[in-house]
Design a protein around this motif. Structure first.
Motif, PDB file in Angstrom:
ATOM      1  N   VAL A 152      11.617 -11.427  -6.942  1.00  0.00           N
ATOM      2  CA  VAL A 152      12.035 -10.038  -6.779  1.00  0.00           C
ATOM      3  C   VAL A 152      12.668  -9.541  -8.074  1.00  0.00           C
ATOM      4  N   THR A 153      13.507 -10.364  -8.678  1.00  0.00           N
ATOM      5  CA  THR A 153      14.125 -10.007  -9.956  1.00  0.00           C
ATOM      6  C   THR A 153      13.064  -9.768 -11.024  1.00  0.00           C
ATOM      7  N   ALA A 154      12.020 -10.596 -11.015  1.00  0.00           N
ATOM      8  CA  ALA A 154      10.964 -10.467 -12.014  1.00  0.00           C
ATOM      9  C   ALA A 154      10.207  -9.155 -11.883  1.00  0.00           C
ATOM     10  N   LEU A 155      10.184  -8.588 -10.678  1.00  0.00           N
ATOM     11  CA  LEU A 155       9.446  -7.345 -10.452  1.00  0.00           C
ATOM     12  C   LEU A 155      10.271  -6.090 -10.738  1.00  0.00           C
ATOM     13  N   GLU A 156      11.566  -6.230 -10.851  1.00  0.00           N
ATOM     14  CA  GLU A 156      12.440  -5.063 -11.005  1.00  0.00           C
ATOM     15  C   GLU A 156      12.060  -4.164 -12.190  1.00  0.00           C
ATOM     16  N   PRO A 157      11.688  -4.711 -13.365  1.00  0.00           N
ATOM     17  CA  PRO A 157      11.339  -3.820 -14.482  1.00  0.00           C
ATOM     18  C   PRO A 157      10.144  -2.914 -14.211  1.00  0.00           C
ATOM     19  N   LEU A 158       9.309  -3.263 -13.235  1.00  0.00           N
ATOM     20  CA  LEU A 158       8.115  -2.477 -12.947  1.00  0.00           C
ATOM     21  C   LEU A 158       8.336  -1.401 -11.893  1.00  0.00           C
ATOM     22  N   THR A 159       9.511  -1.345 -11.308  1.00  0.00           N
ATOM     23  CA  THR A 159       9.747  -0.399 -10.207  1.00  0.00           C
ATOM     24  C   THR A 159       9.585   1.072 -10.594  1.00  0.00           C
ATOM     25  N   PRO A 160       9.865   1.497 -11.844  1.00  0.00           N
ATOM     26  CA  PRO A 160       9.639   2.911 -12.147  1.00  0.00           C
ATOM     27  C   PRO A 160       8.183   3.345 -11.993  1.00  0.00           C
ATOM     28  N   THR A 161       7.243   2.399 -12.044  1.00  0.00           N
ATOM     29  CA  THR A 161       5.828   2.758 -11.959  1.00  0.00           C
ATOM     30  C   THR A 161       5.299   2.768 -10.532  1.00  0.00           C
ATOM     31  N   LEU A 162       6.115   2.416  -9.557  1.00  0.00           N
ATOM     32  CA  LEU A 162       5.633   2.413  -8.173  1.00  0.00           C
ATOM     33  C   LEU A 162       5.223   3.815  -7.712  1.00  0.00           C
ATOM     34  N   VAL A 163       5.916   4.829  -8.197  1.00  0.00           N
ATOM     35  CA  VAL A 163       5.523   6.196  -7.823  1.00  0.00           C
ATOM     36  C   VAL A 163       4.159   6.543  -8.413  1.00  0.00           C
ATOM     37  N   TYR A 164       3.788   5.894  -9.516  1.00  0.00           N
ATOM     38  CA  TYR A 164       2.457   6.107 -10.082  1.00  0.00           C
ATOM     39  C   TYR A 164       1.387   5.526  -9.161  1.00  0.00           C
ATOM     40  N   ASP A 165       1.685   4.343  -8.608  1.00  0.00           N
ATOM     41  CA  ASP A 165       0.738   3.712  -7.687  1.00  0.00           C
ATOM     42  C   ASP A 165       0.514   4.583  -6.454  1.00  0.00           C
ATOM     43  N   LEU A 166       1.561   5.214  -5.992  1.00  0.00           N
ATOM     44  CA  LEU A 166       1.422   6.118  -4.846  1.00  0.00           C
ATOM     45  C   LEU A 166       0.619   7.358  -5.229  1.00  0.00           C
ATOM     46  N   ALA A 167       0.854   7.871  -6.423  1.00  0.00           N
ATOM     47  CA  ALA A 167       0.219   9.124  -6.834  1.00  0.00           C
ATOM     48  C   ALA A 167      -1.292   8.990  -6.993  1.00  0.00           C
ATOM     49  N   VAL A 168      -1.751   7.872  -7.560  1.00  0.00           N
ATOM     50  CA  VAL A 168      -3.187   7.747  -7.825  1.00  0.00           C
ATOM     51  C   VAL A 168      -3.989   7.571  -6.550  1.00  0.00           C
ATOM     52  N   ALA A 169      -3.321   7.171  -5.454  1.00  0.00           N
ATOM     53  CA  ALA A 169      -4.029   6.978  -4.185  1.00  0.00           C
ATOM     54  C   ALA A 169      -3.706   8.064  -3.164  1.00  0.00           C
ATOM     55  N   ALA A 170      -2.977   9.085  -3.573  1.00  0.00           N
ATOM     56  CA  ALA A 170      -2.532  10.111  -2.634  1.00  0.00           C
ATOM     57  C   ALA A 170      -3.692  10.952  -2.112  1.00  0.00           C
ATOM     58  N   GLY A 171      -3.537  11.438  -0.885  1.00  0.00           N
ATOM     59  CA  GLY A 171      -4.482  12.403  -0.340  1.00  0.00           C
ATOM     60  C   GLY A 171      -5.575  11.842   0.538  1.00  0.00           C
ATOM     61  N   GLY A 172      -5.506  10.550   0.867  1.00  0.00           N
ATOM     62  CA  GLY A 172      -6.548   9.966   1.697  1.00  0.00           C
ATOM     63  C   GLY A 172      -7.797   9.634   0.905  1.00  0.00           C
ATOM     64  N   VAL A 173      -8.825   9.170   1.587  1.00  0.00           N
ATOM     65  CA  VAL A 173     -10.069   8.815   0.911  1.00  0.00           C
ATOM     66  C   VAL A 173     -10.672  10.074   0.279  1.00  0.00           C
ATOM     67  N   PRO A 174     -10.825  10.099  -1.044  1.00  0.00           N
ATOM     68  CA  PRO A 174     -11.312  11.314  -1.729  1.00  0.00           C
ATOM     69  C   PRO A 174     -12.835  11.399  -1.674  1.00  0.00           C
ATOM     70  N   THR A 175     -13.350  11.706  -0.511  1.00  0.00           N
ATOM     71  CA  THR A 175     -14.797  11.639  -0.296  1.00  0.00           C
ATOM     72  C   THR A 175     -15.575  12.548  -1.244  1.00  0.00           C
ATOM     73  N   THR A 176     -15.044  13.733  -1.521  1.00  0.00           N
ATOM     74  CA  THR A 176     -15.737  14.653  -2.425  1.00  0.00           C
ATOM     75  C   THR A 176     -15.831  14.071  -3.822  1.00  0.00           C
ATOM     76  N   GLU A 177     -14.760  13.433  -4.278  1.00  0.00           N
ATOM     77  CA  GLU A 177     -14.777  12.802  -5.597  1.00  0.00           C
ATOM     78  C   GLU A 177     -15.737  11.618  -5.618  1.00  0.00           C
ATOM     79  N   LEU A 178     -15.641  10.752  -4.632  1.00  0.00           N
ATOM     80  CA  LEU A 178     -16.464   9.549  -4.624  1.00  0.00           C
ATOM     81  C   LEU A 178     -17.949   9.887  -4.602  1.00  0.00           C
ATOM     82  N   ALA A 179     -18.290  11.007  -4.005  1.00  0.00           N
ATOM     83  CA  ALA A 179     -19.698  11.422  -3.931  1.00  0.00           C
ATOM     84  C   ALA A 179     -20.281  11.729  -5.309  1.00  0.00           C
TER      85      ALA A 179
END
Length: 259
Positions: free
Chosen positions: A171-198
């Motif tokens: 857990v300690t080893a992962l702490e420096p990466l926590t600021p980027t967790l919101v990035y992980d949420l952002a890139v997958a936001a909005g559900g399956v992007p069917t229009t984009e994937l098409a």
């Protein structure tokens, strides 16, 4: 280590090993360019390129953040990897980046995307907005709490596993990466992007695990259905992670089926 500048000037660090056409690895939450260790079977056939997504490891982090910046980072790494159009193996939020970058026009020879975390109606939802809560924890210097929150409310580890993480050194080893967790949420936001994937023209293989939660299995099926010509393969006995030794022959067979 090598570096390349992304479109907004952010320095992106990457490593390469092996020889052959470029194979770029795009990783998910709590991962860096060192997370995926290429088996010899891959490095003998491909120039395997792993990179630190922005805000991680030795890469920069120009603000404000937007998911589009991550697509540009991948494009910069692809350009630096060589003249040939790259193959991509991408996992979790990295898979969301690879698929959306290809939909936006990034030229790739093929993508294997392992469980991009696009949500659906079956996805369990935290009581709090996870991005806002994580941002607040990080801003308050409570990075350990951010790791625990991610594992409990986003990943939803079993209760018995959660009881063991309070004093866990990883857990300690992962702490420096926590600021980027919101990035992980952002890139997958909005559900399956069917229009984009098409819009994706490259060959795509979607991977999922038979031990993954039902919402994940539904998501990968919907991703495959939305992507022209895509194949879906479920890895028997695995969940959101499978070792590189399991992944390597899948990549080789998909990218170079004649071998």
């Amino acid at each position: 280590m090598d570096t390349v500048k992304s479109a907004d000037g952010t320095v992106i660090a990457y490593d390469r090993m092996g020889s052959g056409p470029p194979l770029i690895i795009t990783v998910g939450a709590f991962c860096t360019r060192h997370t995926f260790v290429a088996p010899e079977a891959l490095s003998q056939r491909y120039t395997v390129v792993t990179y630190d997504r922005r805000g991680r490891g030795e890469s920069g982090d120009t603000l404000p953040y937007a998911p589009q910046r991550e697509y540009e980072d991948l494009a910069a790494v692809a350009s630096a990897a060589g003249a040939e159009t790259p193959f991509i193996f991408a996992h979790s939020s990295g898979a969301a980046i690879a698929l959306r970058a290809a939909a936006a026009g990034l030229a790739v020879s093929g993508i294997v995307a392992y469980e991009a975390p696009f949500q659906n109606e079956d996805t369990p939802q935290p009581d709090l907005d996870p991005a806002e809560h994580l941002r607040g924890l990080v801003d308050a210097g409570r990075r350990r709490d951010a790791v625990v929150y991610w594992m409990s409310e986003v990943v939803r580890l079993p209760k018995e596993a959660l009881g063991e993480i309070d004093d866990a050194p990883w857990v300690t080893a992962l702490e420096p990466l926590t600021p980027t967790l919101v990035y992980d949420l952002a890139v997958a936001a909005g559900g399956v992007p069917t229009t984009e994937l098409a819009k994706i023209a490259a060959p795509v293989l979607i991977l999922g695990g038979t031990n993954s939660p039902a919402w994940f299995q539904r998501s990968v099926a919907e991703q495959a259905a939305a992507t022209p010509g895509a194949r879906l393969t479920m890895l028997d006995g695995y969940d959101h992670n499978a070792p590189s030794e399991i992944i390597a022959p899948i990549l080789i067979n998909f990218f170079n089926p004649q071998q």
